[in-house]
Design an enzyme around this catalytic site. Structure first.
Site, PDB file in Angstrom:
ATOM      1  N   GLU B  39       0.839  -1.202   0.000  1.00  0.00           N
ATOM      2  CA  GLU B  39       0.000   0.000   0.000  1.00  0.00           C
ATOM      3  C   GLU B  39       0.877   1.257   0.000  1.00  0.00           C
ATOM      4  OE1 GLU B  39      -2.113   0.436   3.656  1.00  0.00           O
ATOM      5  OE2 GLU B  39      -2.365   2.569   3.207  1.00  0.00           O
ATOM      6  N   ASP B  43       0.570   3.739  -3.018  1.00  0.00           N
ATOM      7  CA  ASP B  43       0.160   5.119  -2.786  1.00  0.00           C
ATOM      8  C   ASP B  43       1.099   6.070  -3.528  1.00  0.00           C
ATOM      9  OD1 ASP B  43      -1.193   7.284  -0.948  1.00  0.00           O
ATOM     10  OD2 ASP B  43       0.967   7.571  -0.710  1.00  0.00           O
ATOM     11  N   ASP B 112      -7.226   1.008   0.672  1.00  0.00           N
ATOM     12  CA  ASP B 112      -5.868   0.508   0.891  1.00  0.00           C
ATOM     13  C   ASP B 112      -5.557  -0.645  -0.057  1.00  0.00           C
ATOM     14  OD1 ASP B 112      -5.733   2.365   2.877  1.00  0.00           O
ATOM     15  OD2 ASP B 112      -5.755   0.945   4.545  1.00  0.00           O
ATOM     16  N   GLU B 115      -4.712   0.630  -3.533  1.00  0.00           N
ATOM     17  CA  GLU B 115      -3.334   1.124  -3.586  1.00  0.00           C
ATOM     18  C   GLU B 115      -2.350  -0.041  -3.598  1.00  0.00           C
ATOM     19  OE1 GLU B 115      -3.525   5.526  -1.572  1.00  0.00           O
ATOM     20  OE2 GLU B 115      -3.107   3.848  -0.247  1.00  0.00           O
TER      21      GLU B 115
END
Lengths: 252, 252
Positions: B39, B43, B112, B115
């Site tokens: 994640e 991101d 999450d 990502e």
């Protein structure tokens, strides 16, 4: 244009478009074709490349520590350091006002220009080129990164240092405050009774004074009792506890 | 494994390593090989790819607007929407507690995981693959983005709408507060005297009530006097003023 030539040598990248590099070096005070959009782009490619570097280099640390490390590596002070190595201040294009007030030394202007350069490399040469240029700048920095300490504040580091030696937490006491409401200074004492350590420090806020006191206490702990070389306490770690000094200074 | 197969079809990407996709779908409540590091990586690749998309698509808007747009496109609600389109909840691997409490519907868990999938694609197939997958998910979203309004709150939009028509700023007045300290509700009135508009709204904070009132006032302004089609006031803009509704709801 011998200037940008040596800059391109230091970047290990030659721009196809000289205009893009010029724009990356242009502050908004200088002209309309300035570097702020490039900075936006450069900030994001930098954040990603550093994230990927850390992800690969530290396969065992969790995402919270990865975030802390990255924040520390891409913060203004770190970028201004890169700008210093690249001698960026001599290539910056600033408006007259900024020139006179020493804008070419301002960390924010320098850091923004570094990001803009990374963004310009991405536009000019694509992602792989930007990744190479960024990694080239970060290689010397990453070699000294200790993922356990970088970016942690002195109070946290002191606490972890004492916990690692099975000692009680330190105590902080405000000894005195001086000055009027808006320009107060705080004098704080930090004690580690088991080690007979008692240091004081002053700061513009209670928090700042505590951090400085913690920094002194860390130095005192290390002077008294160098890190044991047993399991989980390699001496290399303790030697790198000097890193947070820079962190504390930024907080003042 | 027909499940992940159709997920890969929706992503328009086939993983070389099925284990990576599995890890991206694994919440920390399920097992130690969970998706939190992925994640972190995802991101940052997402932020960068969206930044580059916006940079190219909107060559004239400044870096402040680029930041606002990006923040809006990568926020939890936007990612949870992508998760919904991908029907991620049926592929998530959750611990028993999370399963029972409906974790597969929780926007944070879904966002999450989205990502983490982007991060996994980057590790599996490199940057170009991740860029393609992300752009594929964002194409339908970007088609509806109005850079002038997306991500602005209703109070700002109302102010800009009135300024565009050379009208005075609206006024906000707290009419009443109800309830005890920790569960107060605020009743706020928003007035646009020149247009005889006077609307009220309630919210858990003064700010929330004001935003809702501004939203109602925007609707009232548009109902009263549709946007003129003169210079700088294309009707398309006004039609897209409905976007901030989603923003206001998130703030409650």
């Amino acid at each position: 244009m011998s200037g940008p030539d040596s800059l391109q040598a230091d970047l290990a990248y030659r721009f196809g478009s000289a205009a893009l590099l010029e724009q990356a070096l242009t502050h908004r005070s200088h002209s309309a074709r300035h570097n702020e959009r490039l900075e936006f782009l450069g900030d994001s490619v930098l954040n990603f490349v550093v994230a990927a570097l850390l992800f690969k280099r530290f396969p065992r640390i969790d995402e919270g520590d990865l975030s802390r490390l990255r924040a520390n590596l891409v913060k203004q002070a770190a970028l201004a350091e890169i700008a210093g190595r690249l001698q960026l201040s001599q290539y910056l294009r600033l408006g007259e006002g900024e020139l006179k007030s020493g804008g070419f030394r301002r960390p924010s202007i320098l850091a923004d220009a570094v990001e803009a350069i990374f963004g310009a490399v991405f536009l000019d040469g694509g992602f792989d080129a930007a990744q190479k240029v960024i990694e080239h700048q970060y290689e010397p920095i990453l070699q000294n990164v200790d993922p356990k300490t970088l970016g942690k504040d002195p109070k946290t580091l002191l606490q972890e240092l004492l916990q690692g030696r099975k000692l009680d937490l330190p105590t902080y006491t405000v000894l005195a405050t001086h000055g009027a409401a808006h320009s107060q200074t705080f004098e704080v004492e930090c004690r580690v009774p088991k080690l007979d350590i008692q240091v004081t420090a002053g700061g513009a806020s209670r928090r700042a004074a505590e951090q400085l006191a913690a920094e002194k206490a860390i130095a005192a702990v290390k002077a008294l009792a160098p890190a044991r070389t047993g399991r989980g306490a390699r001496p290399r770690k303790s030697a790198q506890l000097t890193l947070p000094v820079a962190v504390a200074q930024e907080k003042k």
